[in-house]
Write a protein that holds these residues in place. Structure first.
Motif, PDB file in Angstrom:
ATOM      1  N   GLN A   1      -6.670  13.143   1.233  1.00 30.15           N
ATOM      2  CA  GLN A   1      -6.447  14.481   1.758  1.00 30.15           C
ATOM      3  C   GLN A   1      -6.886  15.504   0.718  1.00 30.15           C
ATOM      4  OE1 GLN A   1      -2.234  13.717   2.528  1.00 30.15           O
ATOM      5  NE2 GLN A   1      -1.664  15.445   1.247  1.00 30.15           N
ATOM      6  N   LYS A   2      -7.411  16.631   1.207  1.00 33.16           N
ATOM      7  CA  LYS A   2      -8.012  17.591   0.284  1.00 33.16           C
ATOM      8  C   LYS A   2      -7.007  18.553  -0.338  1.00 33.16           C
ATOM      9  CE  LYS A   2      -9.470  20.812   3.915  1.00 33.16           C
ATOM     10  NZ  LYS A   2      -8.987  22.128   3.552  1.00 33.16           N
ATOM     11  N   ASP A   3      -5.832  18.729   0.263  1.00 33.72           N
ATOM     12  CA  ASP A   3      -4.796  19.612  -0.280  1.00 33.72           C
ATOM     13  C   ASP A   3      -3.526  18.820  -0.546  1.00 33.72           C
ATOM     14  OD1 ASP A   3      -6.334  21.978  -0.034  1.00 33.72           O
ATOM     15  OD2 ASP A   3      -5.791  22.157   2.077  1.00 33.72           O
ATOM     16  N   ILE A   4      -2.647  19.408  -1.364  1.00 34.63           N
ATOM     17  CA  ILE A   4      -1.327  18.830  -1.594  1.00 34.63           C
ATOM     18  C   ILE A   4      -0.344  19.658  -0.764  1.00 34.63           C
ATOM     19  CG2 ILE A   4       0.488  18.354  -3.273  1.00 34.63           C
ATOM     20  CD1 ILE A   4      -1.732  18.202  -5.418  1.00 34.63           C
ATOM     21  N   TYR A   5       0.230  19.045   0.248  1.00 31.90           N
ATOM     22  CA  TYR A   5       1.163  19.734   1.127  1.00 31.90           C
ATOM     23  C   TYR A   5       2.577  19.565   0.589  1.00 31.90           C
ATOM     24  CZ  TYR A   5      -2.811  19.570   4.289  1.00 31.90           C
ATOM     25  OH  TYR A   5      -4.059  19.699   4.830  1.00 31.90           O
ATOM     26  N   LYS A  47      -0.534  27.056  -8.514  1.00 28.05           N
ATOM     27  CA  LYS A  47      -1.248  27.178  -7.239  1.00 28.05           C
ATOM     28  C   LYS A  47      -2.075  25.943  -6.908  1.00 28.05           C
ATOM     29  CE  LYS A  47       0.090  31.387  -6.475  1.00 28.05           C
ATOM     30  NZ  LYS A  47       1.228  31.569  -5.645  1.00 28.05           N
ATOM     31  N   GLU A  48      -2.464  25.187  -7.944  1.00 29.86           N
ATOM     32  CA  GLU A  48      -3.224  23.960  -7.690  1.00 29.86           C
ATOM     33  C   GLU A  48      -2.942  22.949  -8.782  1.00 29.86           C
ATOM     34  OE1 GLU A  48      -7.640  24.262  -9.412  1.00 29.86           O
ATOM     35  OE2 GLU A  48      -7.310  25.564  -7.680  1.00 29.86           O
ATOM     36  N   LYS A  52      -6.692  20.272  -6.595  1.00 30.48           N
ATOM     37  CA  LYS A  52      -6.182  20.293  -5.217  1.00 30.48           C
ATOM     38  C   LYS A  52      -5.197  21.441  -5.064  1.00 30.48           C
ATOM     39  CE  LYS A  52      -6.852  15.467  -4.219  1.00 30.48           C
ATOM     40  NZ  LYS A  52      -6.732  14.668  -3.051  1.00 30.48           N
ATOM     41  N   LYS A  53      -5.401  22.214  -4.008  1.00 30.10           N
ATOM     42  CA  LYS A  53      -4.564  23.383  -3.748  1.00 30.10           C
ATOM     43  C   LYS A  53      -3.201  22.952  -3.221  1.00 30.10           C
ATOM     44  CE  LYS A  53      -4.990  27.125  -0.694  1.00 30.10           C
ATOM     45  NZ  LYS A  53      -5.783  27.810   0.287  1.00 30.10           N
ATOM     46  N   LEU A  54      -2.138  23.598  -3.725  1.00 27.52           N
ATOM     47  CA  LEU A  54      -0.790  23.351  -3.206  1.00 27.52           C
ATOM     48  C   LEU A  54      -0.585  24.228  -1.983  1.00 27.52           C
ATOM     49  CD1 LEU A  54       0.547  23.080  -6.666  1.00 27.52           C
ATOM     50  CD2 LEU A  54       1.748  21.828  -4.903  1.00 27.52           C
ATOM     51  N   VAL A  55      -0.226  23.632  -0.850  1.00 27.80           N
ATOM     52  CA  VAL A  55      -0.108  24.353   0.416  1.00 27.80           C
ATOM     53  C   VAL A  55       1.286  24.123   1.005  1.00 27.80           C
ATOM     54  CG1 VAL A  55      -1.056  24.587   2.740  1.00 27.80           C
ATOM     55  CG2 VAL A  55      -2.578  24.027   0.844  1.00 27.80           C
ATOM     56  N   LEU A  62      -1.528  27.472   7.662  1.00 31.53           N
ATOM     57  CA  LEU A  62      -1.740  26.054   7.378  1.00 31.53           C
ATOM     58  C   LEU A  62      -2.841  25.526   8.290  1.00 31.53           C
ATOM     59  CD1 LEU A  62      -0.848  23.358   6.036  1.00 31.53           C
ATOM     60  CD2 LEU A  62       0.742  23.083   7.923  1.00 31.53           C
TER      61      LEU A  62
END
Length: 180
Positions: A1-5, A47-48, A52-55, A62
């Motif tokens: 996965q491209k982001d960290i949820y 923030k990342e 990987k961006k933290l979302v 989202l």
């Protein structure tokens, strides 16, 4: 996965059962559970991580990975629900900033998310509990809520049917107030 949820809440049980996780579970995406108050403070600064961006899954904006066909279907669905979204916003007035359709839910008819900027709902809760809080700060840091409706849910489909038949139906108004 491209982001960290991630999702934050009071306890593991509370976040585990959150409607915000329905679509993420269906797509088999991993989500970090933040249950300590310090996590909220930390994630505002971080923030990342490793590119990987933290979302936050509880904030507006989202975007889950989708195929082109799914994106097209979602856009068509969004357009068919625009009038209902506008009516729900009229009914709720300033209780919500806007009403949009969303693919984030599967079993829930709707959810309230916080704006992309400003405090999350958990951070608002933490700040309200502070003994020496500055109430002037909370007025501009609290984010407006956005109502997301699930166009695939039977209740929302029925609400749309009632709205299409009679836009001024009092049943529509009553059902909308039940959501909040």
């Amino acid at each position: 996965q491209k982001d960290i949820y991630f999702i934050s809440g009071e306890s593991k049980e509370a976040v585990q059962n959150s409607p915000f996780l329905e679509a993420l579970r269906a797509k088999d995406l991993e989500v970090l559970f933040f249950t300590d108050p310090i996590d909220e403070y930390a994630v505002q600064q971080l923030k990342e991580y490793e590119g990987k961006k933290l979302v936050s899954v509880t904030k507006e904006g989202l975007e889950l990975p989708m195929s082109d066909e799914e994106k097209q279907a979602a856009e068509e669905e969004k357009q068919s629900y625009d009038a209902l979204c506008t009516r729900i916003k009229e009914i709720l007035g300033d209780k919500v900033e806007k009403v949009i359709t969303s693919d984030q839910m599967i079993a829930s008819p709707c959810s309230l998310v916080t704006g992309e900027f400003g405090w999350s709902a958990r951070m608002e809760q933490i700040m309200k509990a502070q003994a020496l809080r500055d109430s002037s700060m909370s007025s501009y840091m609290t984010s407006k809520k956005t109502m997301q409706i699930n166009p695939k849910h039977p209740i929302i489909k029925e609400l749309k049917t009632k709205f299409t038949a009679d836009p001024n139906d009092s049943t529509v108004k009553d059902l909308v107030w039940l959501f909040v």
